[in-house]
Design a protein around this motif. Structure first.
Motif, PDB file in Angstrom:
ATOM      1  N   ALA A  68      -1.514  10.422   1.707  1.00 23.95           N
ATOM      2  CA  ALA A  68      -0.155  10.571   2.222  1.00 23.95           C
ATOM      3  C   ALA A  68       0.611   9.283   1.970  1.00 23.95           C
ATOM      4  N   LEU A  69       1.880   9.417   1.720  1.00 20.53           N
ATOM      5  CA  LEU A  69       2.704   8.233   1.492  1.00 20.53           C
ATOM      6  C   LEU A  69       2.776   7.369   2.745  1.00 20.53           C
ATOM      7  N   THR A  70       2.649   6.105   2.551  1.00 23.71           N
ATOM      8  CA  THR A  70       2.875   5.163   3.639  1.00 23.71           C
ATOM      9  C   THR A  70       4.377   4.969   3.794  1.00 23.71           C
ATOM     10  N   GLU A 119       0.867  -1.174   0.000  1.00 29.43           N
ATOM     11  CA  GLU A 119       0.000   0.000   0.000  1.00 29.43           C
ATOM     12  C   GLU A 119       0.909   1.231   0.000  1.00 29.43           C
ATOM     13  N   LEU A 120       0.805   2.031  -1.048  1.00 28.64           N
ATOM     14  CA  LEU A 120       1.710   3.164  -1.221  1.00 28.64           C
ATOM     15  C   LEU A 120       1.159   4.459  -0.644  1.00 28.64           C
ATOM     16  N   ASP A 129      -7.099   6.903   4.047  1.00 31.63           N
ATOM     17  CA  ASP A 129      -8.173   6.941   5.034  1.00 31.63           C
ATOM     18  C   ASP A 129      -7.915   7.926   6.182  1.00 31.63           C
ATOM     19  N   SER A 130      -6.714   7.942   6.736  1.00 37.87           N
ATOM     20  CA  SER A 130      -6.474   8.720   7.950  1.00 37.87           C
ATOM     21  C   SER A 130      -6.148  10.183   7.685  1.00 37.87           C
TER      22      SER A 130
END
Length: 299
Positions: free
Chosen positions: A62-64, A51-52, A56-57
């Protein structure tokens, strides 16, 4: 997970989202629908099994941690692929992949730097190999195929395979350190130069080996490197000629003295462009020769 094979398009979409700040902004930048951008990233994440983006948050994606981890490599890959495509287009148009240039050590460094700085901007896909040699070694490099083109000095050597053309000249002047006896003689130095060690640039090639160029002293030290000659002159070991542009600052600041030697005063060192007739310069090499000529004083 199957072996992931991301496409260039997927990587470019990934970077567009990072740089634009959102899927919608990236879509506008790329001229695509937001749904297409989302679908492309979903496929990329499925292929990588990562997951890049955190969708949701945060309000904006935003980049993971995984996304941040691959960001640098992604930029490198896309840049390299872009360079490859640009180079392929250049080669298709006849542009060289690489230029090997050899120049005479007397060529003013500031002129060379100025031209090479412009060269990297004008031909970003063309690699450069640069050689700096003295006297006949420049011609030898071109004859041997080590260099495609060159800027050589006034070597009296003719060869059917070579094409030469005058491009300019460098002014040579006689100098010595302030501590050297000749520097304290003023106008009388002209009568005593034969009695002091003259530092002479010598040839590393066989073309002009044994030939003397403006040698006046009874005793000489021969050096194959202009930098070594320059260092010895400033140390007060011998006298000799140097390109005026190279020692102008030393003379103005008292590190060297211009000698009153009539035979050497304002001597002209003529420079020529050179290449093999069976291997004429391509667009990038021709550009180099033309710009170097433009920076040199006329003959």
């Amino acid at each position: 997970m199957s072996d992931p094979r991301p496409t260039l398009d997927q990587l470019q979409v990934f970077l567009a989202i990072v740089d634009a700040g959102s899927f919608a902004a990236a879509a506008r930048r790329l001229g695509r629908a937001t749904s297409v951008v989302s679908y492309t990233i979903a496929n990329l994440e499925a292929q990588l099994g990562l997951e890049l983006f955190d969708r949701d948050s945060t309000r904006k994606p935003a980049l993971t941690e995984a996304g941040r981890a691959i960001l640098g490599d992604t930029r490198t890959i896309t840049m390299r692929l872009g360079d490859l495509v640009a180079k392929a287009k250049g080669l298709h148009a006849g542009l060289e992949a690489e230029v090997a240039l050899v120049v005479d050590v007397m060529l003013p460094p500031c002129s060379l730097v100025q031209v090479l700085d412009a060269f990297q901007i004008e031909f970003p896909t063309v690699a450069l190999r640069l050689y700096v040699e003295a006297l006949g070694a420049v011609t030898q490099h071109v004859l041997d195929g080590i260099a495609n083109v060159g800027i050589c000095g006034p070597v009296e050597f003719q060869h059917v395979e070579l094409r030469r053309s005058q491009v300019g000249a460098v002014r040579l002047i006689p100098v010595a350190a302030p501590s050297h006896p000749l520097s304290r003689m003023g106008e009388e130095a002209d009568m005593h130069v034969r009695d002091h060690i003259q530092l002479v640039l010598t040839d590393r090639s066989s073309l002009t080996r044994g030939q003397d160029f403006q040698v006046m002293a009874m005793k000489t030290w021969r050096l194959a490197d202009l930098g070594a000659k320059y260092a010895l002159l400033k140390a007060g070991i011998g006298w000799g000629s140097m390109p005026e542009e190279m020692v102008r600052d030393d003379i103005e600041n008292g590190r060297l003295v211009r000698l009153a030697v009539t035979a050497w005063d304002n001597a002209i060192y003529r420079l020529q462009s050179i290449y093999r007739t069976n291997s004429p310069p391509g667009p990038a090499a021709r550009w180099l020769l033309d710009r170097l000529k433009d920076t040199l004083a006329p003959v």
